[in-house]
Design an enzyme around this catalytic site. Structure first.
Site, short mmCIF file in Angstrom:
data_model
loop_
_atom_site.label_atom_id
_atom_site.label_comp_id
_atom_site.label_asym_id
_atom_site.label_seq_id
_atom_site.Cartn_x
_atom_site.Cartn_y
_atom_site.Cartn_z
N ARG A 108 29.98 19.94 -60.43
CA ARG A 108 28.53 20.17 -60.43
C ARG A 108 28.11 20.57 -61.84
O ARG A 108 28.94 20.72 -62.73
CB ARG A 108 28.16 21.25 -59.41
CG ARG A 108 28.70 22.61 -59.77
CD ARG A 108 28.32 23.63 -58.72
NE ARG A 108 28.73 24.95 -59.12
CZ ARG A 108 28.75 26.02 -58.32
NH1 ARG A 108 28.39 25.91 -57.05
NH2 ARG A 108 29.13 27.19 -58.76
N GLU A 147 21.72 28.68 -59.83
CA GLU A 147 22.44 29.41 -60.89
C GLU A 147 22.33 28.73 -62.26
O GLU A 147 23.33 28.25 -62.84
CB GLU A 147 23.90 29.59 -60.51
CG GLU A 147 24.09 30.47 -59.29
CD GLU A 147 25.53 30.88 -59.05
OE1 GLU A 147 26.44 30.18 -59.51
OE2 GLU A 147 25.74 31.91 -58.39
N GLU A 304 22.86 35.39 -52.77
CA GLU A 304 24.20 34.94 -52.35
C GLU A 304 25.21 36.03 -52.63
O GLU A 304 25.20 36.63 -53.71
CB GLU A 304 24.64 33.70 -53.14
CG GLU A 304 23.89 32.44 -52.85
CD GLU A 304 24.41 31.27 -53.69
OE1 GLU A 304 25.61 31.24 -54.01
OE2 GLU A 304 23.60 30.41 -54.03
N HIS A 355 36.37 28.89 -49.73
CA HIS A 355 35.44 30.01 -49.92
C HIS A 355 35.04 30.53 -48.55
O HIS A 355 34.74 29.74 -47.65
CB HIS A 355 34.20 29.52 -50.67
CG HIS A 355 33.39 30.64 -51.25
ND1 HIS A 355 32.64 31.48 -50.47
CD2 HIS A 355 33.22 31.05 -52.52
CE1 HIS A 355 32.04 32.36 -51.24
NE2 HIS A 355 32.38 32.12 -52.49
#
Ligand code: GLA
Length: 652
Positions: A108, A147, A304, A355
């Site tokens: 990403r 982010e 988050e 995760h």
């Protein structure tokens, strides 16, 4: 502020799952008391499978499903992860590393924020989403991108950087002066010679690095603002934000950005399990400080965090039972409008398949999901009782009754990181250390950016403020003159806004205020320490200074001043020229706070218990597995409860 009571939920990636799982997820969310789900963050290749060809059918169903379930959508624009077709069509829009390597898709954040094609494609997909969903009843908040913080050193960035530098410095002569380019023969004779700080033979110029970070921060902010404006053009009432990621590696000045979002939102991932309560407190206090300084009243959102683990040196340490709720509530008590997680359901594949998630791979029949459900019930209950914890901060008023604050300037951290200092210095680690010391003493602590109002704080700690502008130095002097108690640590006031050393003796910008003159830095090796004549232990950093206009509170073994105190106007300015261990830091702060009349929320707070002041009363968080007696009441292991006052606690 979004017209939504509180946010409890997670990033949800329905595009990774078949319809049957999506439907089950909505049922489970209802069961867990989820009020909001962040959708669409990484869905660009689904939303726009080919240039300009949109497929909204799946997102229509997702948003309709959320609405039918009574769950709000935090609708993201997907621009943090351009699809593979974009890469092939616009190779110039991929990020280029410092060493010239052009990145490709496969992960990403593979984009250059200054590439016109990337910006146009981002505006395009944001506009398409806005025109379709701006008035969808599920949408409670817009979440632009994810982010922000991607670096790039390509030719698009080089051109944009030159434009930015012209606006900042005016002409090349001023740039040469600001950057001290006569060092190593780097004087520029033409704007075309100015490049991003790409890979080079040896050390780079700290002023160049610093301006490049500032430039990237502004570039990324412009990209955010463009999408925000696209959304607001369709729905002026839309509430728009982006999730800040904390950490010195990110070229984003969050204090500056906070004025551009409708709600400050942060992601937070502590780096150690035992350190998580203190690190979370710092991050939350920083978010509240940015919010307050930007005029948002101290409200913000934990967008988050990880449900079940804390990654410590690459090892996922599991959060023990109870920690999920305790950490969430500790954020909420500090002004977060809720607690959102990454992520709702753990993916089967992809880079983050391990995760943790509220619904982990085994499914909902887990201790974690039961805890998540209990937290959902608890938050609903708090909301029903009208005790949901939203502070409302008067403009300029201190945010907490302790009237204690710590100064935190991310740009200063960049300057420290870019410079070849006499020893490596972890700026945020030092700031967090002082915050933690106050937090452990039971103070409510505000973390304030340089633009914050300072009046009203009895104690202000300014740790390692290496880069200090003339304006900040003046404001600190006024703060003391007007009665504040200022604690300045080593390595403060050293360079100006261009990272140029202030000559004539350190700390140049604060020498007169502190009444000291530092002639030499004398950092210590790892593990080395000194004992001051006060009995306190100094480590990491020492200095050789004189104190022509200050009293000496503690001296080095050879009698030179180490810690000093100077009265100025109605206040006091302390200088701490060395690193102090935890015990010494606590002793110093106890003395300073007592002299300033800054009382802890709870006197003699036991180690591992946290006290947070809220408009509804005092919250106590017991992060230990012991019972502690506070205000005559037993506080159970793991408890997180609202107490009316320290003297008369009553569980919420
Ligand atoms: C951040 C990102 C998420 C995910 C998590 C992992 O919060 O926004 O996409 O990568 O980190 O911890």
């Amino acid at each position: 502020m979004p017209n939504h009571p509180y946010f409890y939920g997670a990033d949800w990636n329905p595009e990774q799952w078949p319809e049957s799982v999506r439907a089950a997820d909505l049922d489970l969310m209802r069961q867990a008391g989820v009020t909001a789900a962040t959708v669409g963050v990484f869905s660009w290749s689904r939303l726009e499978p080919a240039p300009g060809a949109y497929d909204f059918s799946w997102l229509d169903r997702v948003l309709d499903g959320l609405h039918a379930a009574g769950i709000g959508a935090v609708l993201a624009t997907p621009t943090a992860s351009p699809p593979p077709w974009f890469t092939l069509a616009h190779p110039d829009a991929l990020a280029q590393r410092r060493d010239g390597v052009r990145l490709v898709h496969g992960s990403r954040d593979t984009y250059c924020v200054n590439a016109p094609a990337y910006r146009a494609a981002s505006r395009g997909v944001a506009a398409a989403l806005a025109s379709r969903y701006a008035h969808h009843p599920a949408v409670v908040l817009w979440h632009v991108h994810n982010e922000y913080g991607t670096w790039c050193f390509c030719d698009h960035c080089a051109a944009a950087f030159r434009g930015w530098l012209r606006a900042r410095h005016g002409d090349l002569a001023a740039l040469n002066e600001a950057w001290c380019t006569d060092f190593w023969s780097q004087r520029y004779g033409d704007w075309a010679q100015v490049l991003p700080p790409r890979a080079t033979q040896y050390l780079t110029n700290p002023a160049h690095e610093l301006d490049y970070r500032r430039f990237l921060s502004d570039s990324l902010l412009a990209a955010y603002a463009e999408q925000r404006d696209v959304i607001k053009a369709v729905a002026p009432e839309a509430q728009v934000t982006t999730n800040f990621v904390l950490g010195g590696w990110v070229p984003v000045d969050h204090a500056r950005w906070s004025g551009q979002v409708d709600m400050v939102a942060i992601d937070h991932y502590p780096s150690s399990l035992d350190g998580a309560p203190a690190q979370s407190a710092f991050a939350a206090d920083a978010a509240r400080g940015w919010s307050a300084a930007a005029g948002h009243g101290g409200e913000w959102l934990l967008m988050e965090h990880a449900p079940a683990h804390v990654t410590e040196n690459g090892v996922q340490r599991r959060k023990p039972p109870g920690m999920l709720a305790r950490i969430a509530l500790a954020h909420i008590a500090r002004g977060s409008r809720g607690a959102m997680y990454f992520q709702w359901r753990a993916g089967r594949g992809g880079a983050e398949q391990w995760h943790s998630a509220l619904v982990d791979h085994p499914g909902p029949g887990t201790r974690l999901f039961r805890e998540a459900t209990a937290l959902g019930t608890r938050l609903a209950d708090l909301e029903r009782k009208g005790t949901f914890l939203t502070p409302s901060v008067e403009e300029g008023a201190p945010l907490n009754p302790s009237q204690v604050a710590v100064w935190f300037d991310e740009v200063c951290g960049w300057a420290i990181g870019a410079s070849h200092l006499p020893a490596p210095v972890d700026y945020q680690g030092i700031v967090e250390g002082w915050h933690r010391a106050l937090w452990r003493r039971g103070h409510a602590v505000d973390v304030v950016p340089p633009a914050a109002r300072l009046g009203g704080y009895r104690v202000l700690v300014v740790p390692a403020a290496y880069l200090l502008t003339d304006t900040s130095a003046r404001r600190l002097a006024e703060y003391v003159r007007d009665g504040g108690h200022l604690v300045v640590t080593y390595l403060s006031g050293i360079v100006d806004e261009h990272a140029r050393v202030r000559t004539g003796g350190h700390p140049g910008a604060l020498r007169d205020l502190l009444g000291v003159r530092v002639e030499e830095f004398d950092p210590l090796s790892a593990g080395e320490s000194l004992v001051l004549d006060s009995g306190d232990v100094a480590a990491a950093w020492t200095e050789h200074l004189t104190a022509p206009d200050a009293a000496v509170l503690a001296a080095y073994p050879d009698g030179r001043p180490a810690v000093t105190r100077r009265e100025h106007g109605a206040g006091v300015a302390y200088y701490v020229s060395c690193g102090l261990d935890d015990a010494a830091t606590a002793r110093l702060l106890a003395a300073v706070c007592a002299a300033a009349g800054a009382e802890p929320l709870v006197p003699d707070l036991p180690e591992g218990v946290e006290a947070v002041a809220t408009p509804q009363g005092l919250w106590l968080f017991n992060h230990t597995d012991l019972v502690h007696v506070i205000g005559g009441r037993d506080v159970a292991p793991g408890e997180a409860a609202l107490a009316a006052s320290p003297g008369a606690p009553s569980p919420d």
